[in-house]
Design a protein around this motif. Structure first.
Motif, PDB file in Angstrom:
ATOM      1  N   MET A   1      39.551   8.785   8.542  1.00  0.00           N
ATOM      2  CA  MET A   1      39.344   7.757   7.535  1.00  0.00           C
ATOM      3  C   MET A   1      40.491   7.734   6.518  1.00  0.00           C
ATOM      4  O   MET A   1      40.713   6.713   5.890  1.00  0.00           O
ATOM      5  N   GLU A   2      41.191   8.874   6.369  1.00  0.00           N
ATOM      6  CA  GLU A   2      42.283   8.909   5.403  1.00  0.00           C
ATOM      7  C   GLU A   2      43.459   8.046   5.857  1.00  0.00           C
ATOM      8  O   GLU A   2      44.240   7.587   5.039  1.00  0.00           O
ATOM      9  N   ASN A   3      43.610   7.848   7.163  1.00  0.00           N
ATOM     10  CA  ASN A   3      44.734   7.088   7.700  1.00  0.00           C
ATOM     11  C   ASN A   3      44.438   5.597   7.808  1.00  0.00           C
ATOM     12  O   ASN A   3      45.159   4.891   8.502  1.00  0.00           O
ATOM     13  N   LEU A   4      43.413   5.129   7.153  1.00  0.00           N
ATOM     14  CA  LEU A   4      43.017   3.730   7.222  1.00  0.00           C
ATOM     15  C   LEU A   4      44.050   2.863   6.502  1.00  0.00           C
ATOM     16  O   LEU A   4      44.336   3.069   5.325  1.00  0.00           O
ATOM     17  N   LYS A   5      44.638   1.932   7.237  1.00  0.00           N
ATOM     18  CA  LYS A   5      45.649   1.040   6.646  1.00  0.00           C
ATOM     19  C   LYS A   5      44.958  -0.081   5.873  1.00  0.00           C
ATOM     20  O   LYS A   5      44.141  -0.803   6.427  1.00  0.00           O
ATOM     21  N   THR A   6      45.303  -0.196   4.597  1.00  0.00           N
ATOM     22  CA  THR A   6      44.736  -1.272   3.787  1.00  0.00           C
ATOM     23  C   THR A   6      45.852  -2.117   3.174  1.00  0.00           C
ATOM     24  O   THR A   6      45.694  -2.659   2.081  1.00  0.00           O
ATOM     25  N   ASP A   7      46.947  -2.239   3.889  1.00  0.00           N
ATOM     26  CA  ASP A   7      48.022  -3.104   3.398  1.00  0.00           C
ATOM     27  C   ASP A   7      47.649  -4.568   3.649  1.00  0.00           C
ATOM     28  O   ASP A   7      46.657  -4.868   4.319  1.00  0.00           O
ATOM     29  N   GLU A   8      48.450  -5.482   3.108  1.00  0.00           N
ATOM     30  CA  GLU A   8      48.132  -6.908   3.218  1.00  0.00           C
ATOM     31  C   GLU A   8      48.079  -7.398   4.652  1.00  0.00           C
ATOM     32  O   GLU A   8      47.226  -8.214   5.006  1.00  0.00           O
ATOM     33  N   ARG A   9      48.977  -6.898   5.469  1.00  0.00           N
ATOM     34  CA  ARG A   9      49.016  -7.340   6.873  1.00  0.00           C
ATOM     35  C   ARG A   9      47.729  -6.952   7.610  1.00  0.00           C
ATOM     36  O   ARG A   9      47.149  -7.760   8.341  1.00  0.00           O
ATOM     37  N   SER A  10      47.267  -5.699   7.408  1.00  0.00           N
ATOM     38  CA  SER A  10      46.037  -5.246   8.071  1.00  0.00           C
ATOM     39  C   SER A  10      44.826  -6.023   7.565  1.00  0.00           C
ATOM     40  O   SER A  10      43.932  -6.371   8.349  1.00  0.00           O
ATOM     41  N   LEU A  11      44.777  -6.284   6.267  1.00  0.00           N
ATOM     42  CA  LEU A  11      43.646  -7.026   5.695  1.00  0.00           C
ATOM     43  C   LEU A  11      43.656  -8.478   6.161  1.00  0.00           C
ATOM     44  O   LEU A  11      42.597  -9.061   6.424  1.00  0.00           O
ATOM     45  N   ARG A  12      44.842  -9.056   6.289  1.00  0.00           N
ATOM     46  CA  ARG A  12      44.940 -10.431   6.786  1.00  0.00           C
ATOM     47  C   ARG A  12      44.456 -10.484   8.245  1.00  0.00           C
ATOM     48  O   ARG A  12      43.704 -11.376   8.634  1.00  0.00           O
ATOM     49  N   LYS A  13      44.880  -9.504   9.024  1.00  0.00           N
ATOM     50  CA  LYS A  13      44.466  -9.423  10.427  1.00  0.00           C
ATOM     51  C   LYS A  13      42.941  -9.247  10.527  1.00  0.00           C
ATOM     52  O   LYS A  13      42.283  -9.858  11.372  1.00  0.00           O
ATOM     53  N   TYR A  14      42.376  -8.427   9.644  1.00  0.00           N
ATOM     54  CA  TYR A  14      40.926  -8.219   9.604  1.00  0.00           C
ATOM     55  C   TYR A  14      40.197  -9.520   9.272  1.00  0.00           C
ATOM     56  O   TYR A  14      39.182  -9.861   9.904  1.00  0.00           O
ATOM     57  N   GLY A  15      40.693 -10.265   8.307  1.00  0.00           N
ATOM     58  CA  GLY A  15      40.063 -11.536   7.936  1.00  0.00           C
ATOM     59  C   GLY A  15      40.077 -12.531   9.082  1.00  0.00           C
ATOM     60  O   GLY A  15      39.072 -13.203   9.351  1.00  0.00           O
ATOM     61  N   GLN A  60      37.641  -3.823  -0.056  1.00  0.00           N
ATOM     62  CA  GLN A  60      36.387  -3.058  -0.116  1.00  0.00           C
ATOM     63  C   GLN A  60      35.485  -3.362   1.087  1.00  0.00           C
ATOM     64  O   GLN A  60      34.863  -2.459   1.638  1.00  0.00           O
ATOM     65  N   VAL A  61      35.436  -4.631   1.483  1.00  0.00           N
ATOM     66  CA  VAL A  61      34.631  -5.009   2.652  1.00  0.00           C
ATOM     67  C   VAL A  61      35.189  -4.328   3.898  1.00  0.00           C
ATOM     68  O   VAL A  61      34.440  -3.808   4.743  1.00  0.00           O
ATOM     69  N   TYR A  62      36.507  -4.293   4.012  1.00  0.00           N
ATOM     70  CA  TYR A  62      37.170  -3.659   5.152  1.00  0.00           C
ATOM     71  C   TYR A  62      36.881  -2.159   5.203  1.00  0.00           C
ATOM     72  O   TYR A  62      36.580  -1.612   6.269  1.00  0.00           O
ATOM     73  N   ILE A  63      36.947  -1.492   4.065  1.00  0.00           N
ATOM     74  CA  ILE A  63      36.683  -0.049   4.021  1.00  0.00           C
ATOM     75  C   ILE A  63      35.243   0.242   4.412  1.00  0.00           C
ATOM     76  O   ILE A  63      34.970   1.152   5.210  1.00  0.00           O
ATOM     77  N   ILE A  64      34.305  -0.523   3.891  1.00  0.00           N
ATOM     78  CA  ILE A  64      32.888  -0.333   4.243  1.00  0.00           C
ATOM     79  C   ILE A  64      32.677  -0.593   5.735  1.00  0.00           C
ATOM     80  O   ILE A  64      31.974   0.152   6.420  1.00  0.00           O
ATOM     81  N   TRP A  65      33.294  -1.643   6.245  1.00  0.00           N
ATOM     82  CA  TRP A  65      33.163  -2.004   7.661  1.00  0.00           C
ATOM     83  C   TRP A  65      33.703  -0.883   8.559  1.00  0.00           C
ATOM     84  O   TRP A  65      33.107  -0.530   9.568  1.00  0.00           O
ATOM     85  N   PHE A  70      33.019   3.873  12.068  1.00  0.00           N
ATOM     86  CA  PHE A  70      33.220   5.294  12.329  1.00  0.00           C
ATOM     87  C   PHE A  70      31.892   6.001  12.595  1.00  0.00           C
ATOM     88  O   PHE A  70      31.767   6.773  13.546  1.00  0.00           O
ATOM     89  N   VAL A  71      30.887   5.717  11.766  1.00  0.00           N
ATOM     90  CA  VAL A  71      29.560   6.338  11.941  1.00  0.00           C
ATOM     91  C   VAL A  71      28.938   5.907  13.272  1.00  0.00           C
ATOM     92  O   VAL A  71      28.413   6.736  14.018  1.00  0.00           O
ATOM     93  N   LEU A  72      29.005   4.609  13.574  1.00  0.00           N
ATOM     94  CA  LEU A  72      28.436   4.120  14.838  1.00  0.00           C
ATOM     95  C   LEU A  72      29.170   4.710  16.048  1.00  0.00           C
ATOM     96  O   LEU A  72      28.543   5.051  17.059  1.00  0.00           O
ATOM     97  N   GLY A  73      30.474   4.856  15.948  1.00  0.00           N
ATOM     98  CA  GLY A  73      31.241   5.471  17.031  1.00  0.00           C
ATOM     99  C   GLY A  73      30.855   6.920  17.236  1.00  0.00           C
ATOM    100  O   GLY A  73      30.729   7.400  18.366  1.00  0.00           O
ATOM    101  N   TRP A  74      30.648   7.651  16.145  1.00  0.00           N
ATOM    102  CA  TRP A  74      30.239   9.052  16.234  1.00  0.00           C
ATOM    103  C   TRP A  74      28.870   9.169  16.915  1.00  0.00           C
ATOM    104  O   TRP A  74      28.678   9.996  17.802  1.00  0.00           O
ATOM    105  N   ILE A  75      27.926   8.309  16.520  1.00  0.00           N
ATOM    106  CA  ILE A  75      26.579   8.332  17.102  1.00  0.00           C
ATOM    107  C   ILE A  75      26.618   7.925  18.574  1.00  0.00           C
ATOM    108  O   ILE A  75      26.014   8.585  19.427  1.00  0.00           O
ATOM    109  N   ASN A  76      27.334   6.843  18.890  1.00  0.00           N
ATOM    110  CA  ASN A  76      27.397   6.369  20.281  1.00  0.00           C
ATOM    111  C   ASN A  76      28.033   7.391  21.206  1.00  0.00           C
ATOM    112  O   ASN A  76      27.609   7.537  22.356  1.00  0.00           O
TER     113      ASN A  76
END
Length: 133
Positions: A1-15, A60-65, A70-76
Motif C-alpha cells: 500500500m505504501e507504493n500506491l501511485k497518487t500522481d495526476e496521471r494515475s488519478l486521471r487514469k483511475y477516473g 481519497q476515493v482512489y486510496i479507499i478503493w 487489497f483486502v478483497l484480494g487477500w481474502i480471495n
C-alpha cells in the motif's frame, strides 16, 4: 500500500477507468430495463469530469478503493488456495494413499545399500543442447 501511485496521471487514469466500468454496467442495466442505469451513467460521468478536470479530487476515493481491493484480494487468495487444497490435492492424496502409490519413493528399506538412482550413460551429442525442452 505504501507504493500506491497518487500522481495526476494515475488519478486521471483511475477516473477514466471508473467511467468506462460504470458506463458498461449502466448499459447492461439499460438493456435489462432496470431504472437504476441512470445512476451509473451519472456517477460514471462525474468520475470522468473529475478525472479529466481535477484529478487531485479523486485521491481519497482512489486510496479507499485500492485498500478495499487489497483486502478483497487477500481474502480471495485464501479462499481459492483453501478450495484448491481441499477439493483437488486432498482427494488425490487420499486416492494415492488408498492404492499405496508413493510418487516420491519415501519408503525406507533396511536391506537397500543405497538410495541413489542409476542413470543411463548416454553418449555426448552437441545437438542435445540445441532443443533442451
Amino acid at each position: 500500500m505504501e507504493n500506491l501511485k497518487t500522481d495526476e496521471r494515475s488519478l486521471r487514469k483511475y477516473g477514466i477507468t471508473m467511467f468506462v466500468a460504470l458506463v458498461i454496467i449502466g448499459t447492461i442495466l439499460l438493456f435489462k430495463q432496470k431504472p437504476v442505469y441512470i445512476w451509473f451513467y451519472g456517477i460514471g460521468s462525474l468520475f470522468l469530469v473529475l478525472g479529466v478536470a481535477i484529478p487531485g479530487s479523486l485521491k481519497q476515493v482512489y486510496i479507499i478503493w485500492m485498500k478495499l481491493a487489497f483486502v478483497l484480494g487477500w481474502i480471495n487468495t485464501r479462499i481459492i488456495l483453501a478450495l484448491m487444497f481441499y477439493l483437488v490435492f486432498t482427494p488425490i492424496g487420499l486416492v494415492m494413499k488408498l492404492f499405496g502409490k508413493d510418487l516420491l519413493d519415501r519408503k525406507i528399506e533396511k536391506n537397500k545399500e543405497s538410495y541413489w538412482k542409476k542413470r543411463e550413460v548416454k553418449k555426448f551429442n552437441p545437438m542435445d543442447y540445441e532443443h533442451q525442452f
